[in-house]
Design an enzyme around this catalytic site. Structure first.
Site, mmCIF file in Angstrom:
data_model
loop_
_atom_site.group_PDB
_atom_site.id
_atom_site.type_symbol
_atom_site.label_atom_id
_atom_site.label_comp_id
_atom_site.label_asym_id
_atom_site.label_seq_id
_atom_site.Cartn_x
_atom_site.Cartn_y
_atom_site.Cartn_z
ATOM 1 N N SER A 180 -5.008 0.740 -0.752
ATOM 2 C CA SER A 180 -3.802 -0.099 -0.785
ATOM 3 C C SER A 180 -2.952 0.075 -2.044
ATOM 4 O O SER A 180 -1.860 -0.505 -2.126
ATOM 5 C CB SER A 180 -4.181 -1.574 -0.623
ATOM 6 O OG SER A 180 -4.432 -1.873 0.729
ATOM 7 N N LYS A 189 0.603 0.963 -1.503
ATOM 8 C CA LYS A 189 1.668 -0.020 -1.302
ATOM 9 C C LYS A 189 2.601 -0.123 -2.505
ATOM 10 O O LYS A 189 3.700 -0.689 -2.385
ATOM 11 C CB LYS A 189 1.073 -1.388 -0.970
ATOM 12 C CG LYS A 189 0.350 -1.446 0.381
ATOM 13 C CD LYS A 189 -0.125 -2.863 0.688
ATOM 14 C CE LYS A 189 -0.796 -2.962 2.055
ATOM 15 N NZ LYS A 189 -2.170 -2.425 2.048
ATOM 16 N N SER A 203 -2.087 -8.047 -0.126
ATOM 17 C CA SER A 203 -2.315 -6.661 0.298
ATOM 18 C C SER A 203 -2.308 -6.518 1.814
ATOM 19 O O SER A 203 -3.034 -5.691 2.379
ATOM 20 C CB SER A 203 -3.641 -6.135 -0.272
ATOM 21 O OG SER A 203 -3.678 -4.721 -0.238
#
Length: 430
Positions: A51, A54, A115
């Site tokens: 993640s 991101k 997240s």
């Protein structure tokens, strides 16, 4: 023998740096102002960033807002693809609903704080029309930023194999995002320097989303609720955690203390707790062992390089010096490792390395940069060294000589050249 042993103990050099043993596959520590690397461990090994991907999605959303393409209040609805991801319990989403308007701010906060994967996809579709087109934007931006070893195949950090029939166009079903710790640090550097408002959201421990409270996965934020408060770190305000089976536990963190901000990255640690424990080691090392320090004052001159030659002027030389102090982040006690050197600008000099009058006071003739005689990890940015250099400028003005003196100088130079040519010819005979 006792005396020799005792003497050797007294004369043993005192080390000014504390060793830092980071239990992660790869790691890096960076000064967030200049991009100077303070520590690295296999920082160029490309791994799935999970993640932490991101951070690029956040950057492109903030860029779209900054360019007026969308706003925080822009609304969108959830298509079948992000809805299917949100409804899958394996991804622990925030529970998006269809036929409901969500603002960009709501989706961004869920993505950056909790997240959430589905909200990242929804934002990608809003910005680019499809996740496939958004992935193209991600890779184009990575090239612009100069992210080494970075490859993006989706907006979330999931493996493409987790996406079923929704693999973004132009990518493979068995592909994964890739970033090195160096790339992650540079991406974080660009994110917080270009869009510092990202920290306003990444620093939120909790927020409300669609009537429910969602929590930040960054346990190092101060004032985290309950037992998580034990992981709190003074000055921590971002940035992004990550985990998948393949990627392991990773974390890009940033903290600021006394106007000194650091960025750290650890990748492939053993547990969700370990990524924060190893980050603490890195940040403690940075804040305890490094300091921003002025090493050379304004108007500094290298002893044997105080002047430049001048042609066509009322004087033959002009003094030069730095136009600002030279300051950098250094490991404490290593001041003696740094020297300075001039880099003259050839475009303002003639073939004989002379300045041509008239010359203004304060005229730039080059730059002055710091040089470390010992080990130096360099910078994550291509212009990092330039950021820590200052201009080399003239200390006085030099007026152009009058026409008569210029004529005399030209005649003298003409006959001097003839004489030199004759001497060289005669020498050639022998």
């Amino acid at each position: 023998m006792v005396l020799v042993t005792f003497t050797s103990m007294l004369t043993k050099p005192i080390t000014t740096s504390a060793a830092v043993d980071v239990q992660a596959k790869t790691a890096i520590l960076v000064d967030a102002e200049t991009g100077k690397i303070l520590f690295e461990k296999d920082a160029d090994v490309a791994l799935p960033p999970a993640s932490m991907t991101k951070m690029m999605t956040e950057y492109l959303v903030l860029e779209a807002i900054n360019e007026g393409k969308i706003s925080w209040d822009t609304t969108t609805q959830i298509t079948d693809y992000p809805y299917s991801i949100s409804a899958d319990p394996a991804f622990s989403g925030v529970g998006l609903k269809q036929n409901q308007d969500y603002t960009v701010r709501e989706l961004y906060e869920a993505m950056a704080i909790n997240s959430d994967n589905a909200t990242a996809i929804a934002l990608a579709e809003l910005v680019a029309g499809s996740e496939g087109d958004f992935v193209k934007m991600m890779n184009e931006k990575a090239d612009q930023m100069g992210l080494p070893d970075a490859k993006f195949v989706n907006a979330t950090g999931l493996a493409n194999s987790d996406l079923g029939n929704n693999v973004p166009e132009g990518t493979g079903a068995d592909e994964d995002n890739l970033m090195s710790a160096r790339s992650a640090a540079l991406l974080a550097y660009r994110l917080i320097n270009d869009y510092p408002e990202a920290l306003d959201i990444s620093s939120m421990t909790t927020t409300e989303f669609d009537g429910q409270e969602i929590q930040n996965w960054n346990w190092m934020l101060p004032n985290m609720p309950g037992y998580l408060s034990q992981y709190g770190y003074e000055g921590m305000d971002g940035l992004k955690t990550g985990w998948t089976d393949l990627a392991g536990f990773c974390f890009t963190g940033t903290a600021e203390r006394s106007d000194q901000r650091l960025i750290s990255v650890v990748m492939k640690t053993d547990s969700k707790e370990a990524r924060f424990e190893e980050t603490r080691k890195l940040l403690d090392y940075g804040f305890n062992q490094f300091e921003k320090k002025e090493l050379y004052p304004n108007e500094y001159q290298i002893e044997d390089q105080k002047t430049l030659s001048v042609t066509k002027g009322k004087q033959d030389t002009v003094e030069i010096a730095s136009n600002a102090p030279l300051t950098t982040m250094i490991e404490k006690g290593t001041e003696d490792q740094y020297n300075v050197e001039y880099k003259l600008d050839d475009s303002v000099l003639n073939d004989k390395k002379e300045l041509t009058a008239p010359i203004k006071k304060g005229q730039k003739v080059g730059s002055v940069k710091l040089v470390n005689s010992e080990k130096d990890f360099g910078y994550i940015t291509s212009d990092g060294e330039q950021k820590e250099s200052v201009d080399l400028v003239t200390q006085e003005k030099v007026e152009k000589s009058n026409w008569f003196m210029l004529m005399i100088g030209a005649i003298t130079g003409f006959f001097a050249d003839i004489f030199t040519s004759v001497v060289d010819t005669v020498k050639g005979w022998f």
